[in-house]
Structure formats: C-alpha cells, structure tokens
Design a protein around this motif. Structure first.
Motif, PDB file in Angstrom:
ATOM      1  N   LEU A  82       0.833  -1.201   0.000  1.00 11.41           N
ATOM      2  CA  LEU A  82       0.000   0.000   0.000  1.00 11.41           C
ATOM      3  C   LEU A  82       0.868   1.252   0.000  1.00 11.41           C
ATOM      4  CD1 LEU A  82      -2.721   1.392   0.171  1.00 11.41           C
ATOM      5  CD2 LEU A  82      -2.722   1.004   2.650  1.00 11.41           C
ATOM      6  N   ALA A  83       1.961   1.221   0.750  1.00 10.30           N
ATOM      7  CA  ALA A  83       2.866   2.368   0.789  1.00 10.30           C
ATOM      8  C   ALA A  83       3.495   2.629  -0.575  1.00 10.30           C
ATOM      9  CB  ALA A  83       3.957   2.129   1.829  1.00 10.30           C
ATOM     10  N   LEU A  84       3.810   1.582  -1.309  1.00  9.73           N
ATOM     11  CA  LEU A  84       4.357   1.756  -2.660  1.00  9.73           C
ATOM     12  C   LEU A  84       3.344   2.463  -3.556  1.00  9.73           C
ATOM     13  CD1 LEU A  84       6.157  -1.672  -3.287  1.00  9.73           C
ATOM     14  CD2 LEU A  84       7.242   0.573  -3.064  1.00  9.73           C
ATOM     15  N   GLN A  85       2.086   2.080  -3.451  1.00  8.21           N
ATOM     16  CA  GLN A  85       1.054   2.707  -4.275  1.00  8.21           C
ATOM     17  C   GLN A  85       0.843   4.172  -3.880  1.00  8.21           C
ATOM     18  OE1 GLN A  85      -0.638   1.349  -6.885  1.00  8.21           O
ATOM     19  NE2 GLN A  85       0.511  -0.573  -6.715  1.00  8.21           N
ATOM     20  N   LEU A  86       0.805   4.438  -2.588  1.00 13.32           N
ATOM     21  CA  LEU A  86       0.599   5.815  -2.127  1.00 13.32           C
ATOM     22  C   LEU A  86       1.751   6.718  -2.549  1.00 13.32           C
ATOM     23  CD1 LEU A  86      -0.682   5.099   1.510  1.00 13.32           C
ATOM     24  CD2 LEU A  86      -2.046   5.879  -0.433  1.00 13.32           C
ATOM     25  N   SER A  87       2.971   6.251  -2.358  1.00 10.85           N
ATOM     26  CA  SER A  87       4.130   7.075  -2.707  1.00 10.85           C
ATOM     27  C   SER A  87       4.261   7.235  -4.218  1.00 10.85           C
ATOM     28  CB  SER A  87       5.405   6.468  -2.117  1.00 10.85           C
ATOM     29  OG  SER A  87       5.573   5.126  -2.524  1.00 10.85           O
ATOM     30  N   SER A  88       3.964   6.174  -4.965  1.00  8.82           N
ATOM     31  CA  SER A  88       4.021   6.277  -6.423  1.00  8.82           C
ATOM     32  C   SER A  88       2.998   7.276  -6.947  1.00  8.82           C
ATOM     33  CB  SER A  88       3.782   4.905  -7.056  1.00  8.82           C
ATOM     34  OG  SER A  88       3.738   4.999  -8.471  1.00  8.82           O
ATOM     35  N   SER A  89       1.777   7.218  -6.396  1.00  6.29           N
ATOM     36  CA  SER A  89       0.732   8.156  -6.808  1.00  6.29           C
ATOM     37  C   SER A  89       1.153   9.589  -6.495  1.00  6.29           C
ATOM     38  CB  SER A  89      -0.575   7.818  -6.094  1.00  6.29           C
ATOM     39  OG  SER A  89      -1.568   8.779  -6.355  1.00  6.29           O
ATOM     40  N   TRP A  90       1.706   9.802  -5.304  1.00  5.55           N
ATOM     41  CA  TRP A  90       2.131  11.147  -4.919  1.00  5.55           C
ATOM     42  C   TRP A  90       3.244  11.633  -5.841  1.00  5.55           C
ATOM     43  CZ3 TRP A  90       5.991  14.377  -3.770  1.00  5.55           C
ATOM     44  CH2 TRP A  90       5.693  15.550  -3.082  1.00  5.55           C
ATOM     45  N   LEU A  91       4.203  10.780  -6.135  1.00  8.63           N
ATOM     46  CA  LEU A  91       5.338  11.172  -6.976  1.00  8.63           C
ATOM     47  C   LEU A  91       4.903  11.481  -8.401  1.00  8.63           C
ATOM     48  CD1 LEU A  91       7.995   8.634  -5.661  1.00  8.63           C
ATOM     49  CD2 LEU A  91       8.131  11.136  -5.495  1.00  8.63           C
ATOM     50  N   GLN A  92       3.926  10.740  -8.894  1.00  9.76           N
ATOM     51  CA  GLN A  92       3.425  11.012 -10.248  1.00  9.76           C
ATOM     52  C   GLN A  92       2.785  12.398 -10.314  1.00  9.76           C
ATOM     53  OE1 GLN A  92       1.400   7.727 -12.454  1.00  9.76           O
ATOM     54  NE2 GLN A  92       1.718   6.622 -10.534  1.00  9.76           N
ATOM     55  N   ARG A  93       2.003  12.735  -9.309  1.00  9.51           N
ATOM     56  CA  ARG A  93       1.379  14.063  -9.303  1.00  9.51           C
ATOM     57  C   ARG A  93       2.448  15.143  -9.140  1.00  9.51           C
ATOM     58  NH1 ARG A  93      -3.873  16.285  -5.915  1.00  9.51           N
ATOM     59  NH2 ARG A  93      -3.562  18.488  -6.405  1.00  9.51           N
ATOM     60  N   HIS A  94       3.410  14.904  -8.268  1.00 10.01           N
ATOM     61  CA  HIS A  94       4.495  15.858  -8.050  1.00 10.01           C
ATOM     62  C   HIS A  94       5.263  16.075  -9.349  1.00 10.01           C
ATOM     63  CE1 HIS A  94       8.588  17.076  -6.691  1.00 10.01           C
ATOM     64  NE2 HIS A  94       7.907  17.809  -5.850  1.00 10.01           N
ATOM     65  N   LYS A  95       5.528  15.010 -10.068  1.00 13.54           N
ATOM     66  CA  LYS A  95       6.259  15.105 -11.336  1.00 13.54           C
ATOM     67  C   LYS A  95       5.457  15.900 -12.348  1.00 13.54           C
ATOM     68  CE  LYS A  95       8.367  12.204 -14.921  1.00 13.54           C
ATOM     69  NZ  LYS A  95       8.614  10.802 -15.365  1.00 13.54           N
ATOM     70  N   CYS A  96       4.144  15.679 -12.385  1.00 11.42           N
ATOM     71  CA  CYS A  96       3.299  16.402 -13.336  1.00 11.42           C
ATOM     72  C   CYS A  96       3.271  17.893 -13.028  1.00 11.42           C
ATOM     73  CB  CYS A  96       1.877  15.852 -13.298  1.00 11.42           C
ATOM     74  SG  CYS A  96       1.562  14.573 -14.513  1.00 11.42           S
ATOM     75  N   LEU A  97       3.127  18.221 -11.762  1.00  7.20           N
ATOM     76  CA  LEU A  97       3.008  19.632 -11.389  1.00  7.20           C
ATOM     77  C   LEU A  97       4.288  20.409 -11.657  1.00  7.20           C
ATOM     78  CD1 LEU A  97       0.994  19.397  -8.041  1.00  7.20           C
ATOM     79  CD2 LEU A  97       0.175  20.139 -10.278  1.00  7.20           C
ATOM     80  N   PHE A  98       5.410  19.716 -11.655  1.00  2.82           N
ATOM     81  CA  PHE A  98       6.682  20.405 -11.814  1.00  2.82           C
ATOM     82  C   PHE A  98       7.330  20.157 -13.172  1.00  2.82           C
ATOM     83  CE2 PHE A  98       6.019  20.467  -7.303  1.00  2.82           C
ATOM     84  CZ  PHE A  98       6.479  21.714  -6.941  1.00  2.82           C
TER      85      PHE A  98
END
Length: 541
Positions: A308-324
C-alpha cells in the motif's frame, strides 16, 4: 525558543496566566535566570507538556468530549473553528500536499513506509501519527525525526497563545488533546515548509479531526477490523463506512484486500463521490520484477502495508512530477492513478522499505540474556499477526514470559485466548508455540490508579482460567517454592525488574541462570512504557 524570546520571568508569567495553573513559582525565576539555557528549555518543555495534559484531565473537557461522542459531527465543526482561531486556513492545508491514511491495522506502519520512501526521493517530509510511545513529540516528525524540544516548545506556545487570545470570543471553548496536537502538527509543517505531510487518522475517519483536510493528494485505507466499536459501529461494514469518510471527490484512494462486506462499502462510497479507488496488489507481484523485497519492519503482515505504501508514494510522486514538469502539463493528472497492478519500484523505493523504522511494532530488543519482543497489538487480527511474527522470530530460550495489559474497551479474554490455543485448535500458519509458549504471564499497569491495577488482576484471572485444565503441565516454577503461573505488578518497572532477576545466578531461591524471552503486547501504552525504561536514550530524541 520561548525562554529566549520572553526571558524566564515572562515565560513563567505566561505559564500561570495563559493556562491558569495554580503553581507557586517563588524563587523559580531567580534560579532560572542563573540556569544554563538547556535548563530553561527543559522547563519550557515540561510546562508545555503539563498544559497539554490538562486538556485530557480537565473535567469540563471530559464532559464536552462525551457530548461530542454522541454527536460526532460536532468535532469537525469545532475543529474548523479552532483551525481558524489558530491562524491557519484550509487553503494553507492544501499546500501541505497531504497523504491521508486510515484503517484499523497497520496504518502507522504504512505511513512510516510511505514517509521513508518519499524522504529517499530527496523530499522534506512531515509525519503526524498517534499514539506516541515515549514522548509526545514523537507524534510530529520532520524528515523522520521527532520534532526537537526547542521547536516543540516554540510552536506549542505560538498555537496555544492564538487559541487563548480568541477564547473569550468563542464561549471559552478550548480544543481537546488530539485536536490541539493536530492543529500543532499543521502549524509545524507549515512553518517548517515541508514538501509533503503524511497524516495518520486518529480514530475512524469521517468525523476524525484530521478530516478537516479538504484536498489531500492521495488517500489510503489499511486492513479493517473491529476496534473502537462504541464510536464506529459494531460491524465491519459500519466501520468501513467511517473509514471511507476520508475519501474526497477526484482524489485517488488505495486500499488492500478486505473482507467482502467491507470492500463493498468502500467501493460504494468511492463511486458515490467519484473517488478513484484501487486495490493494491500483493507484494510478491512487485518481486517478480525486482526480486525479493526486504522490509525494515518484521512480520509477514507488513507486506500488505508495504505494498500500500508503494502505491501511495508512487501516486504522490506522479502528481508531483506532473506539477513540476517544464511543459506545465499538470492537466494530465486525470487517470494517472488508474493502475491496479504492480509496477517496478525504483531503488529509492526499495531502500525506503528496507530502511523504515517504526518502534513498538514487531520490534526485537536484546538486553543481555533477556530478549524483548515488543508489539502493540490490541485487536484480534493484530494479535494473530503478532503471534505469527513472534513464532517465527523466537529464539531458543529456557524461559518465555508474556508481559500483557490492555486499555479502554479491549476484550482481554479474546486477546489472551489467542495466546493459549491448544495443539488441536492451533491455526495452520502458527508454528508450535502454544500453549507451551509461556512459562509465566505478567500483567503490569502502565499508569497509576486502582482501576488499572484491578484490570491487571482481571487479566491475571483470565489467563489462569484459560489455562486451568492444564496449568500444572504448562507452568514450571520460576522461583523456588512453587511460584504462580501468572503475576500482577503495580507498575511496568517492577515487572521488568522481576523479569531481569530470572537470568541471574541462584540467590534467594531463584533457579539457575537462563535466557529469557519476553513478549510485550496488548497495548501500545504498555509497549511505550516498557521502551521508556529499556531504552532511556529515547527520552532525549
């Protein structure tokens, strides 16, 4: 630092004035003026903790808490008012880029995994969790470390002063203990300019005061079970509905495999508010691509939390990458989190899982000949996981002791029964640890009071009743003269002192020196109290 900014005299005046503490500080100011800075800091921290404790012990506050338990929606309403009074806006909370996690079992471990993964990506992290084990500062972490005494003191008084300044305009209302700590955590994270905050729900979800968060970046739901039933409901479905209360429209949510009834509730709630909900894959599906995944937290049950932590962190990183991204393509966020299969974790993710530490959960601590196994399991499901971990981790030992206690509405008999299963009843996944596992069971209270000692004796009686048919076969005397199979102690210290004497050479009737294995479980408060004594260095972190 309050002591530096105000000076010791002004600090003591504030302590008396702001919190109406009836303390006699005669000569205290004089001593403080001559004291080193570290002494002032210590006094400031102690004063803050004393005031914080008053939010629990205040009779009026307890009455208001009981009233709000009858009307849980009032807690969120009051939290909105307290947030405004503390000088924080909901828009500011949005800028914390929050990962919001609820569940019954493993939500703290999942948050710890997630925070470590994202910290390994070079991000400045905030982490708010509960309860604490040794000191309250553990609940608020920056880059994995509990907030220091100086910063805790500084931000504590800033938050408290704002609330006190507006108290008269709001009918004299003050926040409860957990409400105040939540406000304090938000204030700390904003002032310390974290890149993200991992926020663990306190109890439930729908009406938890952390649910004032309006736009988290991603939400998670760990394994569900029966706990806090008087507040959340008596069925798994009712509890699932409370947990699903943290879902937000359009915000991706992830969960683990749940029992069918609970899963249907989560899915229905997600569909109603158009929240994309994904079930995390088993950890072995990642291992097909990267090989064995090593975890810093012991126990097979941690594999679900890690996935679950892998999914949460991956989702967060994808959004972070998109925003920046330089092409400003943040609009491509839609659909990013539709993955329901494993992906190939980065090396930073794998290292994060391996380097995660979370004290008091499946933790082994060696103290000479005595090995302590500490796990704060306090539900039937978590106790089963604890038993499985202990069975695998246990080393050869002549004497095995269970140090046990419970709090609140926990069913001690149900938890203890999982530790005395007979050979015929033992589940297939349990290694041969029952019922010969424990030479003795010790019940120790972790706080003062006759009521707590009565509970210890009740636990003692439950254990003896469960073992009555085979007591003579299972328990050998630990002390010459036929010591009992179970004991109750008035405090954790006396219990640990008694345990430590087991490995000493014969003296005063004790048997030969031996190795001792101790399982400490049933309550995170008990585990925390034991850790405080076994590892004094934790007090200074």
């Amino acid at each position: 630092l309050t002591a530096m900014v105000l000076g010791p005299t002004a600090f003591m005046s504030r302590l008396c004035h702001v919190h109406s503490l009836r303390c006699n500080f005669v000569d205290t100011d004089v001593h403080l003026l001559k004291a080193p800075l570290c002494v002032c800091v210590c006094v400031c921290v102690q004063g803050a903790v004393s005031v914080l404790s008053s939010l629990v012990n205040d009779v009026a506050a307890s009455q208001r808490l009981l009233e709000r338990q009858k009307h849980p929606d009032l807690q969120l309403q009051s939290m909105q008012s307290f947030l405004q009074r503390s000088g924080i806006t909901v828009d500011q909370l949005d800028r914390l880029n929050i990962i919001h996690v609820t569940g019954t079992k493993g939500k703290g471990s999942t948050c710890a995994f997630t925070e470590r993964i994202l910290r390994n990506h070079g991000l400045r992290t905030g982490f708010y969790s509960s309860p604490h084990l040794v000191h309250v500062r553990e609940r608020i972490r920056i880059d994995g470390w509990p907030i220091g005494k100086e910063l805790f003191t500084k931000y504590f008084w800033e938050t408290m002063e704002r609330l006190e300044d507006t108290k008269d305009l709001h009918g004299g209302s003050t926040p409860f203990y957990f409400q105040f700590l939540t406000l304090l955590a938000f204030h700390v994270f904003l002032q310390e300019k974290v890149d993200l905050a991992v926020v663990e729900v306190g109890i439930g979800g729908q009406y938890d005061c952390t649910n004032i968060i309006r736009n988290p970046w991603v939400c998670g739901v760990t394994s569900l079970g029966l706990d806090h039933c008087s507040l959340l409901g008596d069925t798994l479905e009712e509890i699932a509905l409370q947990k699903a209360g943290i879902f937000k429209p359009g915000v991706p949510a992830f969960t683990v495999s749940q029992k069918p009834g609970a899963m249907r509730v989560l899915q229905r709630r997600a569909e109603e508010i158009q929240c994309p909900l994904v079930v995390s894959p088993e950890l072995h599906q990642y291992e097909a691509a990267v090989g064995p995944v090593r975890l810093g937290l012991a126990g097979s049950h941690q594999r679900l939390n890690a996935s679950l932590a892998l999914q949460l962190s991956s989702s967060w990183l994808q959004r972070h990458k998109c925003l920046f991204r330089t092409d400003n393509s943040a609009h491509t966020l839609n659909g990013l989190n539709s993955q329901n299969a494993s992906f190939q974790p980065s090396m930073a993710m794998l290292r994060g899982l391996q380097e995660t530490e979370w004290p008091g959960r499946s933790q082994t601590l060696s103290c000479g000949p005595v090995t302590y196994y500490l796990d704060g399991a306090h539900t039937a499901e978590s106790m089963q996981a604890c038993v499985s971990w202990f069975s695998v981790s246990l080393v050869s030992s002549r004497v095995k002791v269970l140090l046990f206690n419970t709090t609140g509405e926990r069913d001690s008999a149900a938890l203890l029964s999982l530790l005395v299963v007979s050979e015929e009843q033992r589940p297939a996944h349990c290694i041969k640890t029952h019922p010969q596992l424990f030479s003795c069971v010790v019940a120790a209270q972790h706080s003062l009071g006759v009521q707590m000692l009565d509970r210890c004796r009740e636990n003692q009686n439950i254990w003896e009743s469960l073992n009555a048919p085979r007591q003579q076969q299972l328990c050998r005397p630990l002390v010459a003269g036929a010591a009992p199979c179970s004991l109750a102690f008035p405090c954790i210290l006396s219990a640990l002192q008694w345990i430590s004497r087991m490995e000493q050479p014969p003296s005063g009737g004790l048997q030969a020196p031996c190795s001792v294995s101790v399982l400490v479980t049933g309550s995170l408060h008990l585990v925390g109290g034991a850790l405080k004594l076994l590892e004094p260095s934790l007090n200074s972190q």
